[in-house]
Design a protein around this motif. Structure first.
Motif, PDB file in Angstrom:
ATOM      1  N   HIS A   1       0.849  -1.201   0.000  1.00 40.02           N
ATOM      2  CA  HIS A   1       0.000   0.000   0.000  1.00 40.02           C
ATOM      3  C   HIS A   1       0.878   1.243   0.000  1.00 40.02           C
ATOM      4  O   HIS A   1       1.583   1.515   0.966  1.00 40.02           O
ATOM      5  CB  HIS A   1      -0.892  -0.051   1.260  1.00 40.02           C
ATOM      6  CG  HIS A   1      -1.927   1.021   1.326  1.00 40.02           C
ATOM      7  ND1 HIS A   1      -3.041   0.906   2.129  1.00 40.02           N
ATOM      8  CD2 HIS A   1      -2.034   2.224   0.719  1.00 40.02           C
ATOM      9  CE1 HIS A   1      -3.789   1.991   2.013  1.00 40.02           C
ATOM     10  NE2 HIS A   1      -3.196   2.811   1.166  1.00 40.02           N
TER      11      HIS A   1
ATOM     12  N   HIS B   1       2.843   8.380   1.882  1.00 36.78           N
ATOM     13  CA  HIS B   1       2.399   9.467   0.993  1.00 36.78           C
ATOM     14  C   HIS B   1       3.546  10.418   0.641  1.00 36.78           C
ATOM     15  O   HIS B   1       3.458  11.175  -0.327  1.00 36.78           O
ATOM     16  CB  HIS B   1       1.286  10.289   1.650  1.00 36.78           C
ATOM     17  CG  HIS B   1      -0.078   9.640   1.600  1.00 36.78           C
ATOM     18  ND1 HIS B   1      -0.366   8.461   2.254  1.00 36.78           N
ATOM     19  CD2 HIS B   1      -1.228  10.014   0.973  1.00 36.78           C
ATOM     20  CE1 HIS B   1      -1.650   8.143   2.030  1.00 36.78           C
ATOM     21  NE2 HIS B   1      -2.187   9.056   1.260  1.00 36.78           N
TER      22      HIS B   1
ATOM     23  N   HIS C   1       1.334   5.453  -1.893  1.00 35.23           N
ATOM     24  CA  HIS C   1       0.894   6.539  -2.793  1.00 35.23           C
ATOM     25  C   HIS C   1       2.150   7.188  -3.365  1.00 35.23           C
ATOM     26  O   HIS C   1       2.436   8.353  -3.132  1.00 35.23           O
ATOM     27  CB  HIS C   1      -0.017   7.498  -2.028  1.00 35.23           C
ATOM     28  CG  HIS C   1      -1.236   6.803  -1.515  1.00 35.23           C
ATOM     29  ND1 HIS C   1      -2.377   6.668  -2.262  1.00 35.23           N
ATOM     30  CD2 HIS C   1      -1.445   6.111  -0.361  1.00 35.23           C
ATOM     31  CE1 HIS C   1      -3.264   5.946  -1.572  1.00 35.23           C
ATOM     32  NE2 HIS C   1      -2.719   5.603  -0.421  1.00 35.23           N
TER      33      HIS C   1
ATOM     34  N   ASP D   1       1.367   2.569   3.529  1.00 32.83           N
ATOM     35  CA  ASP D   1       0.454   3.656   3.123  1.00 32.83           C
ATOM     36  C   ASP D   1       1.228   4.974   3.036  1.00 32.83           C
ATOM     37  O   ASP D   1       0.714   6.041   3.383  1.00 32.83           O
ATOM     38  CB  ASP D   1      -0.729   3.763   4.094  1.00 32.83           C
ATOM     39  CG  ASP D   1      -1.889   4.585   3.542  1.00 32.83           C
ATOM     40  OD1 ASP D   1      -1.856   4.967   2.352  1.00 32.83           O
ATOM     41  OD2 ASP D   1      -2.824   4.860   4.314  1.00 32.83           O
TER      42      ASP D   1
ATOM     43  N   GLU E   1      -6.168   1.690  -4.282  1.00 32.55           N
ATOM     44  CA  GLU E   1      -6.925   1.737  -3.033  1.00 32.55           C
ATOM     45  C   GLU E   1      -8.298   2.293  -3.387  1.00 32.55           C
ATOM     46  O   GLU E   1      -8.419   3.454  -3.791  1.00 32.55           O
ATOM     47  CB  GLU E   1      -6.218   2.650  -2.031  1.00 32.55           C
ATOM     48  CG  GLU E   1      -7.014   2.850  -0.759  1.00 32.55           C
ATOM     49  CD  GLU E   1      -6.301   3.756   0.250  1.00 32.55           C
ATOM     50  OE1 GLU E   1      -5.293   4.407  -0.110  1.00 32.55           O
ATOM     51  OE2 GLU E   1      -6.768   3.826   1.398  1.00 32.55           O
TER      52      GLU E   1
ATOM     53  N   HIS F   1      -5.207   6.263  -4.961  1.00 38.97           N
ATOM     54  CA  HIS F   1      -6.639   6.289  -4.623  1.00 38.97           C
ATOM     55  C   HIS F   1      -7.485   6.227  -5.884  1.00 38.97           C
ATOM     56  O   HIS F   1      -7.171   6.896  -6.891  1.00 38.97           O
ATOM     57  CB  HIS F   1      -6.986   7.612  -3.921  1.00 38.97           C
ATOM     58  CG  HIS F   1      -6.438   7.734  -2.540  1.00 38.97           C
ATOM     59  ND1 HIS F   1      -6.961   7.069  -1.464  1.00 38.97           N
ATOM     60  CD2 HIS F   1      -5.409   8.464  -2.046  1.00 38.97           C
ATOM     61  CE1 HIS F   1      -6.285   7.385  -0.379  1.00 38.97           C
ATOM     62  NE2 HIS F   1      -5.325   8.228  -0.692  1.00 38.97           N
TER      63      HIS F   1
ATOM     64  N   HIS G   1      -6.551   0.236   6.807  1.00 40.65           N
ATOM     65  CA  HIS G   1      -6.461   1.074   8.023  1.00 40.65           C
ATOM     66  C   HIS G   1      -7.759   1.225   8.836  1.00 40.65           C
ATOM     67  O   HIS G   1      -8.194   2.355   9.095  1.00 40.65           O
ATOM     68  CB  HIS G   1      -5.817   2.435   7.728  1.00 40.65           C
ATOM     69  CG  HIS G   1      -6.291   3.181   6.532  1.00 40.65           C
ATOM     70  ND1 HIS G   1      -7.553   3.699   6.449  1.00 40.65           N
ATOM     71  CD2 HIS G   1      -5.673   3.528   5.387  1.00 40.65           C
ATOM     72  CE1 HIS G   1      -7.687   4.318   5.303  1.00 40.65           C
ATOM     73  NE2 HIS G   1      -6.560   4.224   4.631  1.00 40.65           N
TER      74      HIS G   1
END
Ligand SMILES: [Fe+2]
Length: 242
Positions: free
Chosen positions: A5, A199, A7, A197, A80, A42, A139
């Protein structure tokens, strides 16, 4: 470790804003001990209108940039996907990006709103299971309804969801309650895997190494390996790299 996961693709969601930032994130992931990363932008209608068509060209540029810059990170992509009434349509039309397989089902990374668990979420999860799709709820430790009532985790689990907890939750990156939920889920064997996750490299960096150290302290090497390497590997079914 395998990080399912992230971004990290530039300019298509609220993660990396430029290729330079993407490469910095990739270097950070490698230092953290990540060998394979799945890029999961996303897909959130009206906010991030991504699809295979928007993600694939950016992914190809990123993979090329990794090779040009000799960064030893293997990458693939998925998404995601925000909870949406359109999900059954996308599944039926084969327009959904799967992250891999879980047991006999194709698996989807499913994001609920942070604020609450919308009415009907359990029905969507059940519909997905009945249609041989495994929802992986990402999450849950940051969902406000779960903060208020931990039993909502079991409500989602009974419907058929499995869970990905964010690496940073184990090292206090989010709130104390998020950390407590992460640890309780770990105690109750409700976590299928952890993922960064990530970013960016500062506010939401790759916490996989610190998380793994904490998992070893809490549960030992075997559980830490299962959550950071073995289950992610099984889901992505990428057996050739290590
Ligand atoms: Fe995410």
């Amino acid at each position: 470790m395998i990080d399912l996961h992230s971004h990290i693709l530039p300019g298509i969601d609220d993660g990396a804003r430029s290729m330079q930032q993407s490469l910095e994130m990739a270097r950070q992931a490698v230092v953290a001990g990540v060998t394979h990363m799945v890029c999961t932008p996303h897909i959130h209608p009206n906010y991030f209108d991504n699809s295979y068509e928007t993600i694939n060209p950016v992914f190809n540029e990123f993979r090329l940039a990794l090779a040009t810059n000799k960064i030893p990170l293997s990458v693939t992509f998925a998404a995601e996907i925000r909870l949406s009434a359109d999900i059954p349509v996308w599944i039926k039309q084969q327009q959904i990006l799967y992250i891999g397989h879980y047991q006999s089902r194709q698996a989807v990374m499913l994001e609920l709103p942070h604020s609450h668990i919308p009415a009907g979420t359990d029905n969507l999860i059940k519909w997905m299971i009945a249609n041989k799709v495994q929802p992986i709820v990402v999450h849950p430790e940051r969902n406000r309804d779960i903060w208020k009532d931990y039993s909502k985790i079991m409500f989602l689990r009974r419907a058929g969801a499995i869970f990905q907890v964010t690496a940073g939750a184990f090292i206090g990156r989010f709130s104390e309650v998020a950390q407590q939920i992460a640890e309780r889920m770990l105690d109750e064997s409700l976590i299928s895997f952890v993922a960064s996750d990530t970013h960016d490299i500062e506010r939401r960096p790759n916490d996989m190494l610190l998380c793994k150290k904490r998992l070893i302290e809490l549960k030992g090497e075997n559980v830490a390996d299962e959550l950071t390497l073995l289950t992610p590997k099984e889901i992505t079914q990428l057996m050739e790299w290590h």
